[in-house]
Design a protein around this motif. Sequence first.
Motif, PDB file in Angstrom:
ATOM      1  N   LEU A   1      -4.512  11.212 -15.929  1.00 52.87           N
ATOM      2  CA  LEU A   1      -5.135   9.973 -16.458  1.00 52.87           C
ATOM      3  C   LEU A   1      -4.141   8.839 -16.810  1.00 52.87           C
ATOM      4  CD1 LEU A   1      -7.888  11.410 -18.873  1.00 52.87           C
ATOM      5  CD2 LEU A   1      -8.098  10.665 -16.502  1.00 52.87           C
ATOM      6  N   TYR A   2      -3.035   9.100 -17.350  1.00 50.26           N
ATOM      7  CA  TYR A   2      -2.073   8.193 -17.632  1.00 50.26           C
ATOM      8  C   TYR A   2      -1.504   7.701 -16.277  1.00 50.26           C
ATOM      9  CZ  TYR A   2       2.281   5.986 -19.161  1.00 50.26           C
ATOM     10  OH  TYR A   2       3.385   5.228 -19.385  1.00 50.26           O
ATOM     11  N   VAL A   3      -1.034   8.370 -15.483  1.00 50.70           N
ATOM     12  CA  VAL A   3      -0.577   7.971 -14.034  1.00 50.70           C
ATOM     13  C   VAL A   3      -1.637   6.895 -13.216  1.00 50.70           C
ATOM     14  CG1 VAL A   3       0.231   8.717 -11.706  1.00 50.70           C
ATOM     15  CG2 VAL A   3       0.997   9.834 -13.824  1.00 50.70           C
ATOM     16  N   VAL A   4      -2.845   7.516 -13.435  1.00 48.06           N
ATOM     17  CA  VAL A   4      -4.008   6.675 -12.663  1.00 48.06           C
ATOM     18  C   VAL A   4      -4.189   5.389 -13.345  1.00 48.06           C
ATOM     19  CG1 VAL A   4      -6.513   6.621 -12.238  1.00 48.06           C
ATOM     20  CG2 VAL A   4      -5.350   8.533 -11.952  1.00 48.06           C
ATOM     21  N   ASP A   5      -4.179   5.178 -14.651  1.00 47.42           N
ATOM     22  CA  ASP A   5      -4.337   4.160 -15.405  1.00 47.42           C
ATOM     23  C   ASP A   5      -2.873   3.260 -15.209  1.00 47.42           C
ATOM     24  OD1 ASP A   5      -5.791   2.580 -17.313  1.00 47.42           O
ATOM     25  OD2 ASP A   5      -4.332   3.147 -19.121  1.00 47.42           O
ATOM     26  N   SER A   6      -2.032   3.812 -15.052  1.00 45.50           N
ATOM     27  CA  SER A   6      -0.685   3.095 -14.769  1.00 45.50           C
ATOM     28  C   SER A   6      -0.987   2.265 -13.369  1.00 45.50           C
ATOM     29  CB  SER A   6       0.551   3.658 -14.834  1.00 45.50           C
ATOM     30  OG  SER A   6       0.511   4.357 -16.104  1.00 45.50           O
ATOM     31  N   LEU A   7      -1.191   3.056 -12.459  1.00 44.28           N
ATOM     32  CA  LEU A   7      -1.487   2.738 -11.168  1.00 44.28           C
ATOM     33  C   LEU A   7      -2.567   1.657 -10.918  1.00 44.28           C
ATOM     34  CD1 LEU A   7      -1.559   5.720  -8.851  1.00 44.28           C
ATOM     35  CD2 LEU A   7       0.300   3.816  -9.023  1.00 44.28           C
ATOM     36  N   ASN A   8      -3.848   1.548 -11.941  1.00 46.99           N
ATOM     37  CA  ASN A   8      -4.632   0.468 -12.049  1.00 46.99           C
ATOM     38  C   ASN A   8      -3.986  -0.677 -12.415  1.00 46.99           C
ATOM     39  OD1 ASN A   8      -6.902   2.186 -10.906  1.00 46.99           O
ATOM     40  ND2 ASN A   8      -7.514   2.821 -12.892  1.00 46.99           N
ATOM     41  N   ASN A   9      -3.230  -0.647 -13.474  1.00 51.44           N
ATOM     42  CA  ASN A   9      -2.633  -1.669 -14.107  1.00 51.44           C
ATOM     43  C   ASN A   9      -1.647  -2.375 -13.052  1.00 51.44           C
ATOM     44  OD1 ASN A   9      -3.982  -1.136 -16.571  1.00 51.44           O
ATOM     45  ND2 ASN A   9      -2.217  -0.343 -17.463  1.00 51.44           N
ATOM     46  N   LEU A  10      -0.881  -1.609 -12.485  1.00 49.16           N
ATOM     47  CA  LEU A  10       0.132  -2.056 -11.346  1.00 49.16           C
ATOM     48  C   LEU A  10      -0.812  -2.679 -10.334  1.00 49.16           C
ATOM     49  CD1 LEU A  10       3.068  -2.345 -10.406  1.00 49.16           C
ATOM     50  CD2 LEU A  10       2.562  -0.172  -9.238  1.00 49.16           C
ATOM     51  N   ASN A  11      -1.916  -2.351  -9.807  1.00 50.57           N
ATOM     52  CA  ASN A  11      -2.791  -2.954  -8.792  1.00 50.57           C
ATOM     53  C   ASN A  11      -3.409  -4.329  -9.277  1.00 50.57           C
ATOM     54  OD1 ASN A  11      -3.992  -3.123  -6.330  1.00 50.57           O
ATOM     55  ND2 ASN A  11      -5.970  -1.995  -7.331  1.00 50.57           N
ATOM     56  N   LYS A  12      -3.795  -4.258 -10.726  1.00 50.20           N
ATOM     57  CA  LYS A  12      -4.239  -5.493 -11.149  1.00 50.20           C
ATOM     58  C   LYS A  12      -3.156  -6.569 -11.125  1.00 50.20           C
ATOM     59  CE  LYS A  12      -7.685  -3.381 -13.908  1.00 50.20           C
ATOM     60  NZ  LYS A  12      -7.974  -3.103 -15.401  1.00 50.20           N
ATOM     61  N   LEU A  13      -1.907  -6.182 -11.467  1.00 47.38           N
ATOM     62  CA  LEU A  13      -0.871  -7.156 -11.453  1.00 47.38           C
ATOM     63  C   LEU A  13      -0.782  -7.745 -10.178  1.00 47.38           C
ATOM     64  CD1 LEU A  13       1.874  -5.426 -13.864  1.00 47.38           C
ATOM     65  CD2 LEU A  13       0.489  -7.744 -14.161  1.00 47.38           C
TER      66      LEU A  13
ATOM     67  N   LYS B   1       0.790  -1.124   0.056  1.00 47.36           N
ATOM     68  CA  LYS B   1      -0.047   0.021   0.120  1.00 47.36           C
ATOM     69  C   LYS B   1       0.924   1.363  -0.015  1.00 47.36           C
ATOM     70  CE  LYS B   1      -3.924  -2.147   2.258  1.00 47.36           C
ATOM     71  NZ  LYS B   1      -4.948  -1.843   3.382  1.00 47.36           N
ATOM     72  N   ALA B   2       1.893   1.207   0.729  1.00 44.76           N
ATOM     73  CA  ALA B   2       2.732   2.450   0.784  1.00 44.76           C
ATOM     74  C   ALA B   2       3.311   2.584  -0.616  1.00 44.76           C
ATOM     75  CB  ALA B   2       3.852   2.271   1.920  1.00 44.76           C
ATOM     76  N   SER B   3       3.722   1.513  -1.399  1.00 44.81           N
ATOM     77  CA  SER B   3       4.483   1.693  -2.842  1.00 44.81           C
ATOM     78  C   SER B   3       3.459   2.159  -3.742  1.00 44.81           C
ATOM     79  CB  SER B   3       5.127   0.424  -3.148  1.00 44.81           C
ATOM     80  OG  SER B   3       4.146  -0.689  -3.237  1.00 44.81           O
ATOM     81  N   LEU B   4       2.174   1.732  -3.572  1.00 44.74           N
ATOM     82  CA  LEU B   4       1.233   2.232  -4.376  1.00 44.74           C
ATOM     83  C   LEU B   4       0.617   3.695  -4.102  1.00 44.74           C
ATOM     84  CD1 LEU B   4      -1.210  -0.816  -4.568  1.00 44.74           C
ATOM     85  CD2 LEU B   4       0.466  -0.242  -6.139  1.00 44.74           C
ATOM     86  N   GLU B   5       0.912   4.260  -2.969  1.00 40.77           N
ATOM     87  CA  GLU B   5       0.341   5.673  -2.899  1.00 40.77           C
ATOM     88  C   GLU B   5       1.697   6.480  -3.170  1.00 40.77           C
ATOM     89  OE1 GLU B   5      -0.355   5.936   1.245  1.00 40.77           O
ATOM     90  OE2 GLU B   5      -2.151   4.463   1.289  1.00 40.77           O
ATOM     91  N   ILE B   6       1.404   7.097  -4.330  1.00 40.71           N
ATOM     92  CA  ILE B   6       2.300   8.199  -4.812  1.00 40.71           C
ATOM     93  C   ILE B   6       2.021   9.481  -4.949  1.00 40.71           C
ATOM     94  CG2 ILE B   6       3.770   8.754  -7.039  1.00 40.71           C
ATOM     95  CD1 ILE B   6       3.801   5.635  -7.637  1.00 40.71           C
ATOM     96  N   ASN B   7       2.755  10.380  -4.289  1.00 42.65           N
ATOM     97  CA  ASN B   7       2.208  11.685  -4.718  1.00 42.65           C
ATOM     98  C   ASN B   7       2.309  12.044  -6.135  1.00 42.65           C
ATOM     99  OD1 ASN B   7       2.031  12.201  -1.933  1.00 42.65           O
ATOM    100  ND2 ASN B   7       3.908  12.882  -1.550  1.00 42.65           N
ATOM    101  N   LEU B   8       1.112  12.660  -6.631  1.00 45.38           N
ATOM    102  CA  LEU B   8       1.080  13.049  -8.054  1.00 45.38           C
ATOM    103  C   LEU B   8       1.566  14.278  -8.470  1.00 45.38           C
ATOM    104  CD1 LEU B   8      -2.508  11.415  -8.844  1.00 45.38           C
ATOM    105  CD2 LEU B   8      -0.297  10.359  -9.560  1.00 45.38           C
TER     106      LEU B   8
END
Length: 130
Positions: free
Chosen positions: A19-31, A3-10
């Motif tokens: 949108l690109y950053v949010v989409d990338s985070l979603n993909n990372l979360n899915k992985l 959770k700490a690694s997923l929380e990034i200050n945008l």
Amino acid sequence: MEKASLEINLPDTHEEGKLYVVDSLNNLNKLNVCPDESQHALDEEENSDGIGENTAGSNIRNQHLFFITFILTLIISLVLVSFVIFLIIQTRSKLDQISSRLISDKKNIEELKKMHNMILKHLNQSRIKE
């Protein structure tokens, strides 16, 4: 820790960047959340969101078109069969009329032959007497 690694200050970027950053985070979360096999299914689902609906719609349209064509073919076949049956009945009726006429004409011809023979006999007898 995940959770700490997923929380990034945008950082302050444009809307597309966000949108690109949010989409990338979603993909990372899915992985991290999904196993490999289900990830492929999710990727295919994302890629075919609009396409799947179009395919289903065209599939239903094709089924309706096939059903309508099938019904029309059945109706046309029924009409053709009915027409053939009508023609057969008409032909039988005409043949019966012709047959009855032939029988009647045959009787008339036989009567005419008898009359002809009678006339010939009568003429022969009248010549003999003279």
